[in-house]
Write an enzyme that holds these catalytic residues in place. Structure first.
Site, PDB file in Angstrom:
ATOM      1  N   HIS A   1       1.435   4.161  -3.046  1.00  0.00           N
ATOM      2  CA  HIS A   1       1.155   5.489  -2.709  1.00  0.00           C
ATOM      3  C   HIS A   1       2.540   6.603  -2.904  1.00  0.00           C
ATOM      4  O   HIS A   1       2.385   7.564  -3.392  1.00  0.00           O
ATOM      5  CB  HIS A   1       0.482   5.780  -1.265  1.00  0.00           C
ATOM      6  CG  HIS A   1      -0.867   5.529  -1.550  1.00  0.00           C
ATOM      7  ND1 HIS A   1      -1.413   4.275  -1.284  1.00  0.00           N
ATOM      8  CD2 HIS A   1      -1.892   6.470  -1.486  1.00  0.00           C
ATOM      9  CE1 HIS A   1      -2.875   4.401  -1.523  1.00  0.00           C
ATOM     10  NE2 HIS A   1      -3.197   5.475  -1.499  1.00  0.00           N
TER      11      HIS A   1
ATOM     12  N   TYR B   1       0.891  -1.205   0.126  1.00  0.00           N
ATOM     13  CA  TYR B   1      -0.035   0.067  -0.091  1.00  0.00           C
ATOM     14  C   TYR B   1       0.980   1.324   0.020  1.00  0.00           C
ATOM     15  O   TYR B   1       0.688   2.251  -0.750  1.00  0.00           O
ATOM     16  CB  TYR B   1      -0.918  -0.104   1.393  1.00  0.00           C
ATOM     17  CG  TYR B   1      -1.942   1.114   1.426  1.00  0.00           C
ATOM     18  CD1 TYR B   1      -2.930   0.873   0.598  1.00  0.00           C
ATOM     19  CD2 TYR B   1      -1.638   2.253   1.974  1.00  0.00           C
ATOM     20  CE1 TYR B   1      -4.072   1.773   0.820  1.00  0.00           C
ATOM     21  CE2 TYR B   1      -2.460   3.268   1.944  1.00  0.00           C
ATOM     22  CZ  TYR B   1      -3.670   3.089   1.294  1.00  0.00           C
ATOM     23  OH  TYR B   1      -4.869   4.385   1.372  1.00  0.00           O
TER      24      TYR B   1
END
Length: 105
Positions: free
Chosen positions: A23, A19
């Site tokens: 990002h 994750y």
């Protein structure tokens, strides 16, 4: 006038590094879409015990956040993220709006 909002999402166990990596490489077109919708100062925090993602952002009073789900760039991002977090059938993240109970300025 602007307002700060907060919401919670859920990350699949074991996916925090992925994750974060995704990002760290956020698409410039997505950042532009968020800014054009009136979003700024967007942060996401992770709770390793619950796998909860806690997000805060500031949006302008005339924000266009409701239009974001219709944008192709947002739909592509959601599709890319769907394998690592809790989502709806359309790949939109399951978000729970949080109520502000205290703020110290």
């Amino acid at each position: 006038m602007s307002e700060r909002i907060a919401f919670r999402m859920t990350l699949n166990p074991g996916q925090v590094e992925e994750y974060k990596r995704r990002h760290d490489e956020i698409w410039p077109e997505l950042v532009m879409a968020l800014k054009q919708a009136g979003v700024s100062d967007y942060s996401i925090w992770y709770d390793p015990q619950s796998h909860a993602l806690f997000a805060t952002l500031i949006r302008t009073s005339d924000h266009k956040m409701a239009d974001l789900p219709n944008q192709e760039i947002v739909q592509r991002w959601w599709a890319m993220m769907a394998d690592i977090m809790e989502t709806h059938p359309d790949n939109a993240p399951v978000e729970v709006e949080l109520q502000n109970v205290f703020h110290m300025a």
